[in-house]
Design a protein around this motif. Structure first.
Motif, PDB file in Angstrom:
ATOM      1  N   HIS A 115      38.416 -21.026  30.820  1.00 40.09           N
ATOM      2  CA  HIS A 115      36.982 -20.713  30.747  1.00 40.09           C
ATOM      3  C   HIS A 115      36.569 -20.662  29.277  1.00 40.09           C
ATOM      4  N   HIS A 136      34.193 -19.425  25.817  1.00 39.78           N
ATOM      5  CA  HIS A 136      33.451 -18.311  25.199  1.00 39.78           C
ATOM      6  C   HIS A 136      32.745 -18.853  23.967  1.00 39.78           C
ATOM      7  N   GLU A 149      44.034 -17.031  30.610  1.00 40.09           N
ATOM      8  CA  GLU A 149      44.868 -15.835  30.485  1.00 40.09           C
ATOM      9  C   GLU A 149      45.496 -15.630  31.860  1.00 40.09           C
ATOM     10  N   GLN A 160      40.021  -5.417  28.417  1.00 38.89           N
ATOM     11  CA  GLN A 160      39.391  -6.454  27.611  1.00 38.89           C
ATOM     12  C   GLN A 160      38.053  -5.940  27.101  1.00 38.89           C
ATOM     13  N   HIS A 187      39.855 -21.077  26.989  1.00 39.20           N
ATOM     14  CA  HIS A 187      41.219 -20.548  27.111  1.00 39.20           C
ATOM     15  C   HIS A 187      41.488 -20.035  28.516  1.00 39.20           C
TER      16      HIS A 187
HETATM   17 FE    FE Z   1      38.389 -15.113  28.167  1.00 42.03          FE
END
Ligand code: FE
Length: 288
Positions: free
Chosen positions: A60, A62, A106, A119, A104
């Motif tokens: 996704h 950012h 995760e 987060q 990125h």
């Molecule tokens: Fe992220």
């Protein structure tokens, strides 16, 4: 004489889900009104049930701010479109400046056991939103601990964390308190500050106002903080940052200053412009 900040407003966490369905609790950021400049969002993820986290956070984008991932338990692997990879284990931190763009993922590296961590989304000023992306992986061993306080960012007394300075000059402490134990520290009066109790309850300020479990307590102005562990002790995050005082326009994972910039972010993401940028390493100021 220190001026202790008071517990001014409580933002209770609410259940939310993000990524491919990871269950979490969101306090800051649960609505556009529940922000504390320069902080946009705080998520706590915690579960002993792999079904709650196995799907992870697939690729996704950012743009426009920083994401800070702090693992307490479990193991997460990070990969981005610039070819960087990182493994986050218990106590490790990933400080990522998305700035003009990163894509990125995760993903949990465990199929059983406990996954727990946070987060945080930290805003960037207008003039840095389109600067090159940068990040730092910070191993648990690089995070100083003073009397049960982990200094992830900022300065406690003369001990400086691995992240220090910059335009929002963030402070990020993880504080562990026994029942009745008191933690006092100076925090710059220029900063907004909040605390989030992730275990037990804490008593804030000289008034000893109770901050409930899994709530973010926004603190008043002042130059110091006093927090006491409740009847069962407490573990909490204490965060502070210099406010930006700029308009915030958010569309999912893009946080800019205007609607036009959001439209540009969407267009750039769709055209693949995010993938063509290089990435640097976050530079840390010299403590004064
Ligand atoms: Fe992220």
């Amino acid at each position: 004489m220190p001026t202790f900040r008071k517990l001014q407003q409580v933002v209770a966490s609410v259940p939310a889900s993000d990524g491919a369905g990871v269950k979490l609790r969101r306090s800051l950021g649960s609505s556009p009104y529940a922000r504390l400049d320069p902080f946009l969002m705080l998520d706590e993820f915690f579960s002993d049930d792999p079904n709650d986290y196995l799907a992870g956070f697939p690729a996704h984008p950012h743009r426009g701010f920083e994401t800070v991932t702090y693992m307490l338990d479990g193991h997460m692997r990070h990969e981005d479109n610039h070819g960087n990879t990182g493994d986050l284990g218990p106590g490790d931190v990933q400080w990522m400046r998305a700035a003009r763009g990163i894509i990125h993922s995760e993903m949990p590296q465990q199929t059983e056991g406990r996954m727990r961590g946070f987060q945080l989304w930290l805003n960037l000023p207008a003039q840095e939103k389109m600067s090159p992306a940068a990040y730092r992986d910070i191993a648990s061993s690089q995070i100083p601990v003073v009397n049960n306080v982990k200094i992830i960012a900022g300065k406690l007394g003369d001990v400086t964390g691995p992240i220090y300075g910059g335009s929002t000059d963030p402070y990020y402490f993880d504080v562990q308190l026994a029942p009745g134990a008191v933690f006092e520290c100076a925090l710059p009066a220029s900063h907004n500050a909040f605390a989030y109790a992730y275990e037990g309850e804490a008593l804030v300020g000289e008034e000893r106002k109770a901050l409930a479990h899994r709530s973010a307590g926004l603190l008043s102005e002042g130059d110091s903080v006093r927090i006491e562990g409740g009847a069962e002790g407490a573990r909490l995050l204490l965060l502070a940052g210099k406010p930006l005082g700029e308009p915030v326009v958010q569309y999912g994972p893009f946080v800019m200053n205007s609607g036009e910039e959001i439209e540009q972010a969407i267009a750039d993401y769709q055209s693949g412009a995010f993938a063509r940028e290089g990435i640097g390493r976050i530079k840390v100021a010299t403590p004064q």
